[in-house]
Design an enzyme around this catalytic site. Structure first.
Site, PDB file in Angstrom:
ATOM      1  N   LEU A  99       0.819  -1.207   0.000  1.00 58.14           N
ATOM      2  CA  LEU A  99       0.000   0.000   0.000  1.00 58.14           C
ATOM      3  C   LEU A  99       0.859   1.267   0.000  1.00 58.14           C
ATOM      4  CD1 LEU A  99      -2.904   1.166   0.330  1.00 58.14           C
ATOM      5  CD2 LEU A  99      -2.481   1.114   2.797  1.00 58.14           C
ATOM      6  N   ASP A 100       0.639   2.134  -0.972  1.00 55.26           N
ATOM      7  CA  ASP A 100       1.304   3.435  -1.038  1.00 55.26           C
ATOM      8  C   ASP A 100       2.829   3.316  -1.111  1.00 55.26           C
ATOM      9  OD1 ASP A 100      -1.261   4.371  -0.740  1.00 55.26           O
ATOM     10  OD2 ASP A 100      -1.029   4.790   1.391  1.00 55.26           O
ATOM     11  N   GLU A 101       3.316   2.172  -1.569  1.00 50.37           N
ATOM     12  CA  GLU A 101       4.756   1.957  -1.546  1.00 50.37           C
ATOM     13  C   GLU A 101       5.369   1.814  -2.931  1.00 50.37           C
ATOM     14  OE1 GLU A 101       6.712   2.139   0.939  1.00 50.37           O
ATOM     15  OE2 GLU A 101       5.468   1.902   2.711  1.00 50.37           O
TER      16      GLU A 101
END
Lengths: 283, 283, 283, 283
Positions: free
Chosen positions: C227-229
């Site tokens: 996530l969001d990486e």
């Protein structure tokens, strides 16, 4: 619980000791609860500016009484403007470019503009399909085969139908006559596609390209009789480099133009802007 | 003519209707001429903050009388701080890096820092020649062969000589103990070399490089017991790209670090900053 | 005269001496006229990246021959991507927020997106009227009463109709499963409403407000399983202050979100972005 | 291991197909390992620019042989500049303001300037104590009771002692004659305290204040015969508002001036800047 009956009070007058005290005393006595308050004294002109957001939680505001009480406690040259927090009525003028108008229309469609768009007027019919998508009247008033005065006469006639509080020039590529400007004093907002006062006049991106600048910008300002010389409301810039052609600059500039115009409109429509000579004070 | 006897008044208290009126009434009655005035109400905590710059042109200010008059007209929890506009006394702590300290020293040399640097303390002697150029006492207090407590004890001992109002950590690469921080509540200002809360802790530029960010930054903040978690005063950023190594980022970051620290110090030393829980309100 | 038959060549391989010479020799021999050329060597991985825009003015390009000639002159691990300069086919996924989608639609309506929007898919029907204005198919696929896998199955089924080259998550507020992400490797672009890696996860504006930051931002990135990486493509920031509530931050953030997403899409759709591990190299 | 014997190659010539191939072929044959390579073709003038950083790991570079080989493979108008990566020799000219000079001195003291400061020349003695701290020769050459030509003659005489590669005008408040400028073609770098071409000439901050701009800036540029009209190297801006007096703008502008000048110097001293007519191309 939202604030009841919120208003914005704008006061400007000659500075003197005790003004904040006098004004807040009157507000206190009229049951106004201050939500936000900003003051500024112009060190050159010694003029005092104050913007106050307030609510009246217990009773309805007696606007004339408040205004009279303020005026009787302020210097004689005081200007007092009292507005309920509500959408402004506007007409948008555009020519062929879609980016500023498109951005305004999307904001309007979702009630983020602090304004009602009564109509769009253009000297070309290019943008008619875009405006039609949003169900807003579109007036195509060509400038062809008309003198400047005849064309503006037709525009004024269309504007009279709507009686807008503000005219927004969203890339309207026509120079306005002093007569036209005089009809809407401090009520016309323009977006200029340069970082004013750099690159006044035509083709600012071509001028910027020719000068080899490393930053370009956009400026939203009130329109007065001198081209690109009115009080500046908002400016912003973006980086460019030698790889940008004049056309690339124009493309990249569209985003900063539309955002700068939107920010300026928000400030104006929320009654945050004072005009102070040829400058603005913004709270 | 410059303003006579200028002061800054900082008030914070529970919000209630009429505060601006009450405060400006007291100021008016004590002959204070308001130069600048800013208010803010925290919508969550319902706390009111007001900062006022004023001058007293006709007579000397009776500070205790003004303070008492204010307190008797304000809610019981009110905090009132009244400061003449004058330089603060500070001590700077640094380690090996010169850019923040060098920038502070140049400003100090030309009286642009709003502060008197009483001394520089460092756990290395690297920066001694730089400090010597400016005729400021330099205390080399090595941390080698000392426990953290022993080292801090020696630092505190040196600080006691100078009794500074603020400690400025200009790239001081030591983690402070809660005991040390507790000795100087809201009086220690640090520059952290990242855009907090991104990249808390060690080697933020290496972290930024590894994450592949396109923007890096710096953060000036008050120091509290939680590492890099104190109230933020000022932040700024610069663009980077894939061509930057971690070392390039660190080099480029130096300029933003020193400017962010300088801006934060100016804000603090001009009494513009309120600490509001773990945040700041800045006027 | 516009450039005839323009193409973009993207090469990445292990670095070795003479690569630019070898590649430009092959291009020269195939009649390619280089318009723009950029190279980069990752100092850590020793990987070479080169992006070349070229035209073939006299004859049609024999793509397979050029590709084979390049591969036979490059290290064995070389990846060669050769694309004509033309619009990409995309599907946009959104939820309820209109600002990113609206901005994309206006650009698309005036052919400024470098992409054809084949369809918009949403887990709510809120945005259906907006999409309808632009004559684009809208698929309302509710997640209610469905497992995450069932919902994604329905989305995949809709996507299969269109076979897009890229999926654009324009404020699509659903977490994607690894299986879904694996179907579109390096082909999903998301806009996250924070300056990553600050404020990963839900409600970043609330997190930013609580931390008291002075700058907020937005991040466009490729989506991978964390996530969001994923690799960051573009970031930008705006200033905020203590007067901004979390809601004010969210409102102000909309403009930076939409501009950052638009910039990232332009970069990706013009084949300017290399994915280099969890980073990007952008020319 | 650092790169052995690194050099920068700058080539500009009329554009033609195959230039990158021809140049990289010669470099390959002379054992040069390309570290960074950038090209640009000016679409208007059809001029090609290429900057290459390379190392020669196995043997010493035969500079004349490389230069000849390049010239024999390039169009007749080609300009080839080949520089080892090493500090430039400079003289700094200043007047009374300390901020740009102070910043340069700190960088120089820590070998971050990519330059050796041979001397500082000033038409006032105000900055003598600052320069003395850093052990650099200071020449006070007053302009009082001298014609412009006499004063410049004295400056030139001092410069001849040092034979610098570049002159840096760090807030040198004297207008240079065409004769002086002609002696140092493309070798004089100035910092102007406005966002050029806005506010050319004297007192730009006063001009900016009077115009009511919301952003001010600084511009580093090469000096040619037209005041403030030379090729721009670097620009940056900061936000201002109605609360800034002209003096406040000047104070705030100091930081942007010094950083813009430092960035420009870094670009020039690393041989990253091509002068292209009245513009720059920067890699």
């Amino acid at each position: 619980m939202p604030h009841q009956n919120p208003h914005v009070l704008q006061i400007s007058c000659q500075d003197e000791t005790g003004l904040v005290y006098q004004i807040t005393k009157v507000l206190f006595e009229h049951g106004a609860n201050i939500l936000k308050n900003d003051e500024f004294v112009d060190a050159e002109s010694k003029r005092f500016f104050m913007r106050t957001e307030f609510s009246c939680q217990d009773r309805k505001l007696d606007e004339p009484a408040l205004r009279n009480a303020l005026l009787s406690n302020l210097p004689k040259d005081a200007e007092v403007k009292l507005c309920p927090c509500q959408n402004k009525n506007i007409v948008v003028l555009a020519t062929k470019e879609h980016h500023c108008l498109g951005d305004i229309l999307i904001r309007y469609a979702y009630d983020e503009l602090n304004a009602n768009i009564l109509a769009v007027i253009s000297n070309h019919n290019t943008l008619q399909p875009l405006v039609a998508k949003f169900g807003i009247p579109f007036h195509y008033i060509s400038h062809k085969n008309k003198t400047r005065e005849e064309h503006e006469g037709a525009v004024v006639k269309a504007l009279e139908i709507y009686d807008p509080e503000f005219l927004v020039l969203a890339k309207y590529m026509r120079i306005l006559t002093p007569d036209f400007v005089a009809k809407y004093p401090n009520r016309i907002i323009n977006i200029h596609h340069s970082f004013l006062p750099a690159f006044i006049g035509a083709n600012p991106y071509k001028q910027a390209f020719d000068r080899g600048v490393k930053i370009i910008g956009a400026t939203a300002h009130y329109v007065n009789n001198d081209l690109d010389e009115g009080p500046i409301i908002e400016q912003d810039v973006i980086d460019v480099n030698h790889r940008f052609s004049a056309k690339d600059m124009a493309k990249a500039g569209r985003d900063v133009e539309k955002i700068v115009l939107a920010k300026a409109l928000k400030l104006v429509f929320e009654d945050r802007v004072f005009i102070n000579g040829n400058k603005t004070a913004i709270f």
